[in-house]
Design an enzyme around this catalytic site. Structure first.
Site, PDB file in Angstrom:
ATOM      1  N   GLU A  68      -8.597   6.733   3.335  1.00  0.00           N
ATOM      2  CA  GLU A  68      -7.344   7.426   3.653  1.00  0.00           C
ATOM      3  C   GLU A  68      -7.184   8.609   2.712  1.00  0.00           C
ATOM      4  O   GLU A  68      -7.317   8.466   1.487  1.00  0.00           O
ATOM      5  CB  GLU A  68      -6.133   6.498   3.515  1.00  0.00           C
ATOM      6  CG  GLU A  68      -4.824   7.268   3.764  1.00  0.00           C
ATOM      7  CD  GLU A  68      -3.569   6.423   3.820  1.00  0.00           C
ATOM      8  OE1 GLU A  68      -3.654   5.208   3.566  1.00  0.00           O
ATOM      9  OE2 GLU A  68      -2.503   7.005   4.114  1.00  0.00           O
ATOM     10  N   ASP A 100       1.285   3.979  10.884  1.00  0.00           N
ATOM     11  CA  ASP A 100       1.398   3.680   9.458  1.00  0.00           C
ATOM     12  C   ASP A 100       2.647   2.825   9.212  1.00  0.00           C
ATOM     13  O   ASP A 100       3.609   2.904   9.978  1.00  0.00           O
ATOM     14  CB  ASP A 100       1.550   5.010   8.706  1.00  0.00           C
ATOM     15  CG  ASP A 100       0.968   4.956   7.310  1.00  0.00           C
ATOM     16  OD1 ASP A 100       0.698   3.860   6.811  1.00  0.00           O
ATOM     17  OD2 ASP A 100       0.795   6.041   6.730  1.00  0.00           O
ATOM     18  N   GLU A 153      -2.263  -2.490   3.809  1.00  0.00           N
ATOM     19  CA  GLU A 153      -2.089  -1.539   2.709  1.00  0.00           C
ATOM     20  C   GLU A 153      -1.593  -2.236   1.449  1.00  0.00           C
ATOM     21  O   GLU A 153      -0.862  -3.220   1.537  1.00  0.00           O
ATOM     22  CB  GLU A 153      -0.997  -0.532   3.055  1.00  0.00           C
ATOM     23  CG  GLU A 153      -1.249   0.329   4.225  1.00  0.00           C
ATOM     24  CD  GLU A 153      -0.144   1.376   4.298  1.00  0.00           C
ATOM     25  OE1 GLU A 153       1.030   1.006   4.429  1.00  0.00           O
ATOM     26  OE2 GLU A 153      -0.486   2.545   4.187  1.00  0.00           O
TER      27      GLU A 153
HETATM   28  P1  C2E Z   1       1.095   5.789   2.971  1.00  0.00           P
HETATM   29  O1  C2E Z   1       0.403   6.583   4.015  1.00  0.00           O
HETATM   30  O2  C2E Z   1       1.673   4.476   3.359  1.00  0.00           O
HETATM   31  O3  C2E Z   1       0.038   5.650   1.808  1.00  0.00           O
HETATM   32  C1  C2E Z   1      -0.114   4.531   1.000  1.00  0.00           C
HETATM   33  C2  C2E Z   1       0.497   4.739  -0.375  1.00  0.00           C
HETATM   34  O4  C2E Z   1       0.318   3.540  -1.129  1.00  0.00           O
HETATM   35  C3  C2E Z   1      -0.160   5.838  -1.192  1.00  0.00           C
HETATM   36  O5  C2E Z   1       0.856   6.430  -1.988  1.00  0.00           O
HETATM   37  C4  C2E Z   1      -1.136   5.058  -2.057  1.00  0.00           C
HETATM   38  O6  C2E Z   1      -1.524   5.738  -3.242  1.00  0.00           O
HETATM   39  C5  C2E Z   1      -0.335   3.832  -2.356  1.00  0.00           C
HETATM   40  N1  C2E Z   1      -1.145   2.673  -2.699  1.00  0.00           N
HETATM   41  C6  C2E Z   1      -2.437   2.436  -2.401  1.00  0.00           C
HETATM   42  N2  C2E Z   1      -2.835   1.234  -2.839  1.00  0.00           N
HETATM   43  C7  C2E Z   1      -1.780   0.671  -3.444  1.00  0.00           C
HETATM   44  C8  C2E Z   1      -1.568  -0.599  -4.113  1.00  0.00           C
HETATM   45  O7  C2E Z   1      -2.432  -1.449  -4.218  1.00  0.00           O
HETATM   46  N3  C2E Z   1      -0.317  -0.819  -4.585  1.00  0.00           N
HETATM   47  C9  C2E Z   1       0.685   0.088  -4.452  1.00  0.00           C
HETATM   48  N4  C2E Z   1       1.875  -0.221  -4.957  1.00  0.00           N
HETATM   49  N5  C2E Z   1       0.522   1.291  -3.846  1.00  0.00           N
HETATM   50  C10 C2E Z   1      -0.697   1.567  -3.347  1.00  0.00           C
HETATM   51  P2  C2E Z   1       0.961   8.003  -2.183  1.00  0.00           P
HETATM   52  O8  C2E Z   1      -0.401   8.601  -2.320  1.00  0.00           O
HETATM   53  O9  C2E Z   1       1.970   8.269  -3.240  1.00  0.00           O
HETATM   54  O10 C2E Z   1       1.536   8.495  -0.781  1.00  0.00           O
HETATM   55  C11 C2E Z   1       2.826   8.133  -0.383  1.00  0.00           C
HETATM   56  C12 C2E Z   1       3.095   8.518   1.034  1.00  0.00           C
HETATM   57  O11 C2E Z   1       3.107   9.933   1.212  1.00  0.00           O
HETATM   58  C13 C2E Z   1       2.015   8.015   2.001  1.00  0.00           C
HETATM   59  O12 C2E Z   1       2.276   6.674   2.308  1.00  0.00           O
HETATM   60  C14 C2E Z   1       2.196   8.954   3.164  1.00  0.00           C
HETATM   61  O13 C2E Z   1       3.225   8.505   4.024  1.00  0.00           O
HETATM   62  C15 C2E Z   1       2.639  10.234   2.505  1.00  0.00           C
HETATM   63  N6  C2E Z   1       1.504  11.186   2.421  1.00  0.00           N
HETATM   64  C16 C2E Z   1       0.468  11.188   1.557  1.00  0.00           C
HETATM   65  N7  C2E Z   1      -0.361  12.221   1.799  1.00  0.00           N
HETATM   66  C17 C2E Z   1       0.169  12.892   2.861  1.00  0.00           C
HETATM   67  C18 C2E Z   1      -0.224  14.055   3.606  1.00  0.00           C
HETATM   68  O14 C2E Z   1      -1.248  14.694   3.368  1.00  0.00           O
HETATM   69  N8  C2E Z   1       0.599  14.444   4.637  1.00  0.00           N
HETATM   70  C19 C2E Z   1       1.724  13.752   4.961  1.00  0.00           C
HETATM   71  N9  C2E Z   1       2.469  14.210   5.982  1.00  0.00           N
HETATM   72  N10 C2E Z   1       2.118  12.659   4.297  1.00  0.00           N
HETATM   73  C20 C2E Z   1       1.353  12.224   3.245  1.00  0.00           C
HETATM   74 MG    MG Z   2      -0.891   6.429   5.394  1.00  0.00          MG
HETATM   75 MG    MG Z   3       1.295   3.331   4.890  1.00  0.00          MG
HETATM   76 MG    MG Z   4       3.287   2.395   3.076  1.00  0.00          MG
END
Ligand code: C2E
Ligand code: MG
Ligand code: MG
Ligand code: MG
Length: 291
Positions: A59, A179, A236
């Protein structure tokens, strides 16, 4: 001591709102330069086979290396990106970096699907499919290697437009994941109206899978639903071995999370691929040996 009048914001609230507005304004100004200066980068989190630990996809997760404020997570800047009019430029930057990584990994012998998050707002733009398809072509990545992840934050009235945009991408071979499945209000109507390939189980349910009968029931039901609709499932936020085992026993075959790996740069992700597994070196070889 002064009694608050109903409906009147407290000082603390007003101050917090002003601060948020100021921060948003500053970020909006910074955004215009951020895309040009390539301050946005993309990290990749391995998605693994929950049985063997083998990396099966990734991802893409956006990061902003802000010159003054350091590294910002998407929750800190996505809303500003969406409001600022910079969303198309931001989304293009994320997609381009994801496609560059996919191509590099393919050339190294690892032909993996990569999931890229999309904002609902992008899907309301009728030019979005053409923009995605031209980028796939330019980077010579087959369309069926790209998965778009869409959170369930759409309103019913947006669904019609989004359904058309997604049908166009689906016809070209691009796949779609829902998602944070189970956290929105319209999960089931989304499934009946847009062409979905995968459900992603939100970390909220994964966090308590081995301690909460309700969380386990939600996951079991999601897995059954996916099976009946011929969809794949990814969990996730898998952080512990008991969670991994519980998910596996509920029939969830794939997952991502800190147990396996945190999001990695494209180069470090390739290193993980070359070792054959994330977090558990040798797991893939062991699984093959057992088979
Ligand atoms: P998401 O798509 O649900 O991504 C999963 C989030 O959970 C990511 O946070 C990831 O770093 C985090 N995560 C992964 N493994 C674990 C774990 O074991 N424990 C916990 N507590 N967290 C974990 P991140 O990178 O801060 O991204 C947050 C949200 O921001 C994403 O949720 C997604 O909805 C959005 N996002 C990220 N990149 C993009 C992008 O390029 N475009 C758009 N439109 N949204 C994005
Ligand atoms: Mg995602
Ligand atoms: Mg997600
Ligand atoms: Mg999530």
């Amino acid at each position: 001591y002064q009694a608050k009048r109903a409906g009147e914001p407290t000082m603390a609230y007003t101050h917090a709102r002003d601060t948020a507005d100021v921060e948003r304004l500053m970020l909006t100004g910074d955004l215009r330069r951020a895309v040009d200066r390539q301050e946005f980068t993309v990290d990749f989190q391995p998605i693994v086979d929950l049985g063997s630990g083998e990396v099966i996809s990734a991802e893409a997760l956006a990061r902003w290396h802000h010159p003054g404020q350091g590294n910002l997570d998407p929750v800190q800047f996505l809303e500003t990106v969406e409001r600022s009019g910079q969303l198309p430029a931001f989304a293009d930057a994320v997609l381009d970096q994801s496609l560059v990584a996919m191509r590099t990994w393919r050339e190294a012998g690892f032909d993996l699907p990569v999931a890229v998050n999309v904002s609902p707002r992008s899907l309301l733009d009728p030019d979005f499919p053409a923009a995605v398809l031209s980028r796939l072509e330019r980077h010579e990545v087959p369309a069926d290697r790209l998965v778009l992840e869409l959170a369930e934050t759409l309103t019913i009235s947006q669904l019609d437009v989004v359904a058309r945009v997604l049908a166009e991408l689906r016809d070209a071979g691009v796949r779609l994941a829902v998602d944070d499945f189970g956290t929105g209000v319209s999960s089931l109507s989304v499934l009946s109206r847009i062409p979905v390939h995968q459900l992603k189980i939100d970390q909220e349910f994964v966090a308590t899978v081995e301690t909460s009968a309700e969380a386990a029931a939600v996951i079991r039901t999601t897995v059954d639903l996916a099976r009946n609709l011929h969809l794949t499932v990814v969990a996730e936020g898998v952080e512990s071995e008991p969670q991994r085992r519980a998910l596996w026993e509920l029939g969830c075959l794939a997952g991502q999370g800190h147990l396996f790996a945190r999001p990695l740069s494209a180069a470090r992700f390739l290193g993980t691929l070359q070792r054959g597994s994330a977090g558990r070196p040798g797991a893939l070889a062991a699984a093959l040996h057992d088979a």
